[in-house]
Motif scaffolding. Structure first.
Motif, mmCIF file in Angstrom:
data_model
loop_
_atom_site.group_PDB
_atom_site.id
_atom_site.type_symbol
_atom_site.label_atom_id
_atom_site.label_comp_id
_atom_site.label_asym_id
_atom_site.label_seq_id
_atom_site.Cartn_x
_atom_site.Cartn_y
_atom_site.Cartn_z
ATOM 1 N N LYS A 173 0.506 -1.565 -0.240
ATOM 2 C CA LYS A 173 -0.351 -0.169 0.081
ATOM 3 C C LYS A 173 0.679 1.461 -0.267
ATOM 4 O O LYS A 173 -0.097 2.302 -0.223
ATOM 5 C CB LYS A 173 -0.683 0.008 1.114
ATOM 6 C CG LYS A 173 -2.242 -0.808 1.015
ATOM 7 C CD LYS A 173 -3.065 -0.924 2.324
ATOM 8 C CE LYS A 173 -4.256 -1.766 2.426
ATOM 9 N NZ LYS A 173 -4.851 -2.034 3.157
ATOM 10 N N PHE A 217 0.772 4.133 -3.202
ATOM 11 C CA PHE A 217 -0.460 5.130 -3.257
ATOM 12 C C PHE A 217 0.640 6.328 -2.374
ATOM 13 O O PHE A 217 0.223 7.294 -3.004
ATOM 14 C CB PHE A 217 -1.989 4.437 -2.320
ATOM 15 C CG PHE A 217 -2.390 3.197 -2.871
ATOM 16 C CD1 PHE A 217 -3.257 3.558 -3.649
ATOM 17 C CD2 PHE A 217 -2.249 2.480 -2.502
ATOM 18 C CE1 PHE A 217 -3.992 3.188 -4.234
ATOM 19 C CE2 PHE A 217 -3.023 0.837 -2.304
ATOM 20 C CZ PHE A 217 -3.663 1.411 -3.621
ATOM 21 N N LEU A 218 1.624 6.463 -1.759
ATOM 22 C CA LEU A 218 2.609 7.237 -1.442
ATOM 23 C C LEU A 218 2.915 7.628 -2.199
ATOM 24 O O LEU A 218 3.533 9.141 -1.796
ATOM 25 C CB LEU A 218 3.021 6.772 0.675
ATOM 26 C CG LEU A 218 1.797 6.166 1.120
ATOM 27 C CD1 LEU A 218 2.673 6.362 2.945
ATOM 28 C CD2 LEU A 218 0.888 7.285 1.406
ATOM 29 N N ASP A 251 2.886 8.995 -5.045
ATOM 30 C CA ASP A 251 1.785 9.072 -5.677
ATOM 31 C C ASP A 251 0.661 10.157 -4.497
ATOM 32 O O ASP A 251 -0.963 9.659 -5.148
ATOM 33 C CB ASP A 251 1.463 8.463 -6.951
ATOM 34 C CG ASP A 251 0.067 9.871 -8.545
ATOM 35 O OD1 ASP A 251 0.775 10.929 -7.764
ATOM 36 O OD2 ASP A 251 -0.564 9.225 -9.004
ATOM 37 N N ILE A 252 1.300 10.611 -4.549
ATOM 38 C CA ILE A 252 -0.007 11.209 -3.037
ATOM 39 C C ILE A 252 -0.851 12.351 -3.503
ATOM 40 O O ILE A 252 -1.767 12.093 -3.114
ATOM 41 C CB ILE A 252 1.070 12.171 -1.473
ATOM 42 C CG1 ILE A 252 -0.154 12.520 -0.287
ATOM 43 C CG2 ILE A 252 2.278 12.960 -2.117
ATOM 44 C CD1 ILE A 252 -0.671 11.184 0.131
ATOM 45 N N THR A 254 -2.368 12.218 -6.391
ATOM 46 C CA THR A 254 -3.384 11.656 -7.118
ATOM 47 C C THR A 254 -4.532 10.590 -5.587
ATOM 48 O O THR A 254 -5.520 10.424 -5.953
ATOM 49 C CB THR A 254 -3.032 10.244 -8.146
ATOM 50 O OG1 THR A 254 -2.181 11.058 -9.181
ATOM 51 C CG2 THR A 254 -4.380 9.728 -9.118
ATOM 52 N N THR A 255 -3.631 10.018 -4.743
ATOM 53 C CA THR A 255 -4.444 9.432 -3.324
ATOM 54 C C THR A 255 -5.453 10.458 -3.135
ATOM 55 O O THR A 255 -6.404 10.131 -3.001
ATOM 56 C CB THR A 255 -3.378 9.580 -3.460
ATOM 57 O OG1 THR A 255 -2.217 8.480 -3.286
ATOM 58 C CG2 THR A 255 -4.257 8.159 -1.298
ATOM 59 N N ASP A 264 -8.251 11.447 -5.291
ATOM 60 C CA ASP A 264 -9.368 10.365 -5.813
ATOM 61 C C ASP A 264 -10.787 10.503 -3.935
ATOM 62 O O ASP A 264 -10.755 9.541 -4.689
ATOM 63 C CB ASP A 264 -8.619 9.600 -6.075
ATOM 64 C CG ASP A 264 -7.632 9.156 -7.272
ATOM 65 O OD1 ASP A 264 -8.343 9.941 -7.961
ATOM 66 O OD2 ASP A 264 -7.549 8.113 -8.152
ATOM 67 N N LEU A 265 -9.444 10.703 -3.125
ATOM 68 C CA LEU A 265 -10.335 10.474 -2.121
ATOM 69 C C LEU A 265 -11.886 10.997 -2.334
ATOM 70 O O LEU A 265 -12.397 12.532 -3.127
ATOM 71 C CB LEU A 265 -9.930 11.156 -1.158
ATOM 72 C CG LEU A 265 -8.342 11.081 -0.621
ATOM 73 C CD1 LEU A 265 -8.131 11.449 0.898
ATOM 74 C CD2 LEU A 265 -8.625 9.376 -0.203
ATOM 75 N N CYS A 305 -5.079 21.091 -4.997
ATOM 76 C CA CYS A 305 -5.849 19.518 -4.862
ATOM 77 C C CYS A 305 -7.212 19.673 -4.825
ATOM 78 O O CYS A 305 -7.903 19.990 -5.159
ATOM 79 C CB CYS A 305 -5.342 18.649 -3.880
ATOM 80 S SG CYS A 305 -4.001 18.107 -3.569
#
Length: 504
Positions: free
Chosen positions: A29, A32-33, A35-36, A38-39, A42-43, A144
């Protein structure tokens, strides 16, 4: 409780375009960090706002704690109000005051009551570090937030797809069609559409491939997949030998299980960002033998689109056979037509006059050239009789010219019931009369002779306009003509015998 005839199964993509695939048991996991950005984007909004607030609150609390710890270590808290004491941060006498100083510094509020003095270097370093970290958080969070708000996901809500697909004939080809439309006046730029077929299958080696994806051609080679989407358009997939629906018929459609994914992509004219809209159609959402109703009209010098008719369809006459069967039937009809034409052309050639040498041209007057075809046939009676007499002994002639298929279609009779095409359903009439079998049933009639029947049959084929002398014409689209056909079957032999007498 009444159970439905077909259990509702899980969709791969919902009608609104959401993919019904969940990812589980992800071991790494930490990817995912890496590409913080995009993470975070996407929330979901509730989690995004939570992360947004926590980034600021945590930095305020952390630096406020550091400021309070520094004041406590330097003993600035106990010397509040002492004019001779030189504190590192003025007017910080508790944790709350240190927290307020952290918020004021990071947000550059500057009330002018609390401030860092030049009496300690660590206070200046802490202030610089907080300013840099605060600027970085501002850039990340504001970026963001802007990207999440301006994402074109909501733009896809104004792109419409018809509720059903339809299958019908267009330009003599079987086609699968659906309709797309755009509700906004600001149009999609460079809109492109494509389709995927999701279907599980098993290979010849026994390997099971779940949810295999195959492409449906929507006009990629001709550019028809690029849309100028200013009004609703009907997208067409031609079912040919390259299509996965080549063998699909109306009957087999009820037994199949598959899903068609439609993907519409384009650039939003207002923002310049790429937008994608998706939907799906299952086999029970495909209507066989239907067509979309028009939804555009001309009113007061402008075109008007009535979106209340966007999903409306109407039934049209469509063969229930698959595209493959229709193609084979069409090829068979063309072959029979060409065979009949070649056969007539061969038999209608002028006969050579007695005594004419090979290569020598016979002089024919203008009046002789105007003679009817029937007079030419009278001069060639011996050719017809010769073919009739040798017909039963030369079966290879029938097989070469496919004459038996032609006779089956035109006269609803057959000279050879061993032909396997009569049992395969390739458009051959199912109730052809076998002449020899009927001759056995009527053997007490002394006038019946198979040679006479064949002679009359070929004489009918040699007429100038044989269509005016046929028992019954049939085609692949003919429905059940039982009454007329039964009458023709009962009278076929007597009719041919009467033709034979007329010829004599």
């Amino acid at each position: 409780m009444v159970q439905t005839s077909k259990r509702q199964r899980q969709r791969y993509v919902t009608k609104v375009g959401k993919c019904q695939v969940s990812l589980g048991n992800i071991q790494e996991k930490k990817r995912f960090l890496s590409d913080i950005f995009t993470t975070i984007v996407d929330l979901k909004y509730r989690w995004f706002l939570f992360v947004f607030m926590m980034c600021y609150i945590i930095t305020w609390v952390v630096f406020g704690s550091i400021y309070f710890f520094d004041a406590w270590v330097r003993d600035d808290i106990r010397h509040q109000g002492d004019p001779k004491w030189q504190p590192c941060i003025e007017n910080v006498d508790s944790f709350i005051s240190a927290l307020l100083f952290s918020v004021e510094s990071q947000r550059t509020i500057g009330y002018g009551f609390r401030m860092v003095t030049a009496n300690c270097a660590e206070g200046v370093i802490l202030l610089m570090a907080q300013s840099i970290i605060g600027s970085m958080i501002d850039a990340l969070m504001v970026g963001c937030m802007f990207v999440k708000i301006s994402r074109p996901k909501k733009r896809a809500q104004t792109l419409m797809f018809s509720k059903n697909c339809v299958i019908s004939r267009r330009d003599e080809k079987l086609c699968l069609m659906f309709r797309v439309g755009d509700l906004r006046d600001s149009h999609m730029v460079d809109a492109k559409i494509r389709a995927k077929l999701i279907k599980s299958r098993q290979t010849s080696e026994g390997e099971f491939i779940p949810l295999e994806q195959s492409e449906l051609n929507l006009g990629y080679d001709t550019g028809e997949d690029r849309l100028f989407l200013v009004e609703p358009q009907i997208i067409c997939h031609v079912i040919n030998h390259h299509s996965p629906f080549w063998d699909l018929s109306a009957e087999s459609l009820r037994r199949e299980q598959f899903e068609i994914i439609i993907i519409l992509e384009g650039i939003v004219e207002a923002t310049g960002m790429t937008c994608q809209a998706r939907t799906s159609y299952t086999e029970d959402e495909i209507l066989w033998g239907y067509r979309f109703e028009p939804c555009m009209s001309l009113e007061k010098g402008a075109f008007r689109v009535d979106y209340s008719r966007f999903d409306m369809t109407f039934e049209v006459q469509t063969p229930a056979a698959s595209a493959k069967e229709l193609h084979e039937l069409k090829e068979l009809e063309q072959q029979e037509h060409s065979t009949l034409s070649l056969y007539w052309d061969h038999l209608l050639q002028p006969c050579a006059l007695p005594g004419t040498r090979p290569g020598e041209e016979a002089s024919v007057s203008q009046d002789d050239s105007d003679n009817s075809v029937s007079e030419s046939l009278d001069e060639c009676d011996y050719s017809v009789a010769e073919i009739s007499r040798s017909f039963r002994s030369q079966r290879e002639l029938c097989e070469q010219l496919n004459i038996n298929h032609m006779i089956q279609r035109i006269f609803l009779i057959t000279l050879d019931n061993s032909d396997p095409s009569m049992k395969s359903g390739n458009g051959i009439p199912a109730r052809c009369v076998y002449l020899e079998e009927m001759a056995t049933d009527l053997e007490d009639q002394d006038w019946l002779d198979m040679e006479n029947v064949e002679q009359a049959l070929f004489a009918r084929l040699l007429l100038q306009e044989p269509g005016n002398h046929l028992i019954h014409m049939t085609s692949s689209s003919t429905q059940n003509l039982s009454a007329d056909r039964d009458a023709g079957e009962r009278q076929i032999l007597r009719y041919l015998y009467a033709c034979d007498l007329a010829e004599l």
